[in-house]
Design an enzyme around this catalytic site. Structure first.
Site, PDB file in Angstrom:
ATOM      1  N   ASP A   7      51.815  28.840  43.977  1.00 49.20           N
ATOM      2  CA  ASP A   7      51.555  27.968  45.095  1.00 49.20           C
ATOM      3  C   ASP A   7      50.565  28.647  46.078  1.00 49.20           C
ATOM      4  OD1 ASP A   7      51.747  25.509  46.321  1.00 49.20           O
ATOM      5  OD2 ASP A   7      52.954  26.107  47.814  1.00 49.20           O
ATOM      6  N   SER A   8      49.802  27.701  46.849  1.00 51.91           N
ATOM      7  CA  SER A   8      48.841  27.980  47.853  1.00 51.91           C
ATOM      8  C   SER A   8      49.757  28.571  48.977  1.00 51.91           C
ATOM      9  CB  SER A   8      48.247  26.738  48.411  1.00 51.91           C
ATOM     10  OG  SER A   8      49.084  25.669  48.742  1.00 51.91           O
ATOM     11  N   CYS A  70      51.774  24.244  42.840  1.00 55.70           N
ATOM     12  CA  CYS A  70      50.985  23.529  43.553  1.00 55.70           C
ATOM     13  C   CYS A  70      50.128  22.311  43.176  1.00 55.70           C
ATOM     14  CB  CYS A  70      49.875  24.607  44.197  1.00 55.70           C
ATOM     15  SG  CYS A  70      48.589  23.978  45.437  1.00 55.70           S
ATOM     16  N   GLU A 150      54.219  23.111  58.142  1.00 55.36           N
ATOM     17  CA  GLU A 150      53.995  24.594  58.377  1.00 55.36           C
ATOM     18  C   GLU A 150      54.309  25.037  59.569  1.00 55.36           C
ATOM     19  OE1 GLU A 150      52.163  27.101  56.476  1.00 55.36           O
ATOM     20  OE2 GLU A 150      52.768  26.015  54.753  1.00 55.36           O
ATOM     21  N   CYS A 188      53.047  16.427  46.717  1.00 56.40           N
ATOM     22  CA  CYS A 188      52.626  17.791  47.363  1.00 56.40           C
ATOM     23  C   CYS A 188      53.864  18.528  47.797  1.00 56.40           C
ATOM     24  CB  CYS A 188      52.141  17.236  48.789  1.00 56.40           C
ATOM     25  SG  CYS A 188      51.801  18.707  49.890  1.00 56.40           S
ATOM     26  N   HIS A 190      54.766  20.393  49.965  1.00 56.57           N
ATOM     27  CA  HIS A 190      55.401  20.244  51.318  1.00 56.57           C
ATOM     28  C   HIS A 190      56.439  18.912  51.386  1.00 56.57           C
ATOM     29  CE1 HIS A 190      52.902  23.903  52.107  1.00 56.57           C
ATOM     30  NE2 HIS A 190      53.152  23.837  53.193  1.00 56.57           N
TER      31      HIS A 190
HETATM   32  N1  DGL Z   1      50.669  23.274  47.767  1.00 57.26           N
HETATM   33  C1  DGL Z   1      49.866  22.343  48.237  1.00 57.26           C
HETATM   34  C2  DGL Z   1      50.057  20.965  47.496  1.00 57.26           C
HETATM   35  O1  DGL Z   1      51.130  20.901  46.708  1.00 57.26           O
HETATM   36  C3  DGL Z   1      49.877  21.609  49.699  1.00 57.26           C
HETATM   37  C4  DGL Z   1      49.441  22.784  50.743  1.00 57.26           C
HETATM   38  C5  DGL Z   1      47.864  23.107  50.658  1.00 57.26           C
HETATM   39  O2  DGL Z   1      47.240  22.333  51.054  1.00 57.26           O
HETATM   40  O3  DGL Z   1      47.507  24.155  50.211  1.00 57.26           O
HETATM   41  O4  DGL Z   1      49.434  19.901  47.062  1.00 57.26           O
END
Ligand code: DGL
Length: 279
Positions: A7-8, A70, A150, A188, A190
């Site tokens: 993931d990011s 992600c 975050e 997403c 998050h």
């Molecule tokens: N992991 C990203 C997503 O699921 C959210 C966080 C980001 O923008 O990097 O879209």
């Protein structure tokens, strides 16, 4: 079986959290590309470059199966990631297909709403996946939610108000498009942390028949479990600790990853190794 989860940032830990009790006889490697987060506000070229180098890192660590946890990377770079992984015989599962499939399985009206990052919404990857399954959909970018999560503002009044504003706009747009949504996909990583806040806002906006909230993390873990069925020997849905061996990697502050990641994983995170994947 070594399963790489990418993931990011820490959000993909919601996918890992769903995977651990389902496939407990695997070894997990989790990479959070925290130095380059957020992906959701960047261009396709940049997202693909970051996602491919992150996936390559997990391949170099010996992963035999890749889970792209992600949404943004799945929406904009799944093809490039597959081109990197498949020559090594490594299957790749992203979160968009399973999320859309879960929406299709649960809807009676065949109308779904999707909330996601700006990049994911602009790609229309969810809309395309929903359309392939015979669903009409409406996507809504909610760019303020990732920074709020975050920041750890999960139970915060500001977050509740931001969620209410985004969903009010979505409610109005759905009415204008003559949709009768009975499903809303959290597109997403998050957003599952905001599920109670989102469900409360949804219940107020659609009194009587609120759309069901779908978590693509759960749907993705189910898909990985389905693909790895032959390898699954231990199932223990009540597991409350990290039983499968899990290594964590982050590209920025390991202390921040541990602190925030614990909320996403729902349990303490052990050692996190710092890695440098370049810019
Ligand atoms: N992991 C990203 C997503 O699921 C959210 C966080 C980001 O923008 O990097 O879209």
């Amino acid at each position: 079986m070594k399963i790489g989860v990418f993931d990011s940032g820490v959000g993909g830990l919601t996918v890992l959290r769903a995977l651990l009790p389902r496939i407990a006889n695997a070894e997990y490697l989790y990479l959070g590309d925290t130095a380059r987060l957020p992906y959701g506000s960047k261009s396709q070229t940049t997202i693909a470059r970051y996602a491919v180098s992150s996936s390559q890192f997990l391949i170099d660590q010996g992963c035999e199966f890749l889970v792209i946890a992600c949404n943004t990377a799945s929406a904009l770079a799944l093809e490039e990631i597959r081109q990197t992984a498949e020559p090594h015989g490594i299957p790749v599962v992203g979160v968009i297909g399973p999320g859309a499939a879960a929406a299709a399985a649960g809807t009676a009206t065949r109308d779904a709403l999707v909330v996601a990052t700006s990049a994911t919404v602009q790609s229309h990857a969810y809309a395309a996946a929903c359309q392939r399954l015979g669903l009409r959909s409406l996507e809504k970018a909610c760019p303020l939610l990732v920074p709020l999560v975050e920041e750890g503002w999960i139970d915060h009044a500001v977050t509740a108000e931001v969620v209410r504003l985004y969903l009010s706009e979505l409610h109005q747009q759905a009415a204008e498009a003559c949709l009768q949504p009975d499903t809303i996909v959290l597109g997403c990583t998050h957003y599952p942390l905001l599920r109670p806040v989102i469900e409360a806002a949804v219940a107020k906006l659609w009194p009587g028949a609120p759309p069901r909230v779908i978590d693509s993390a759960e749907a993705t873990a189910n898909e990985v479990e389905r693909q790895l069925a032959a390898h699954t020997v231990v199932k223990n849905a009540t597991t409350t600790h990290l039983s499968p061996p899990t290594s964590f990697f982050a590209t920025d502050s390991v202390a921040k990853f541990c602190q925030l990641g614990t909320r996403f994983l729902g349990q303490p995170i052990g050692e996190v190794k710092l890695v440098d994947l370049g810019g």
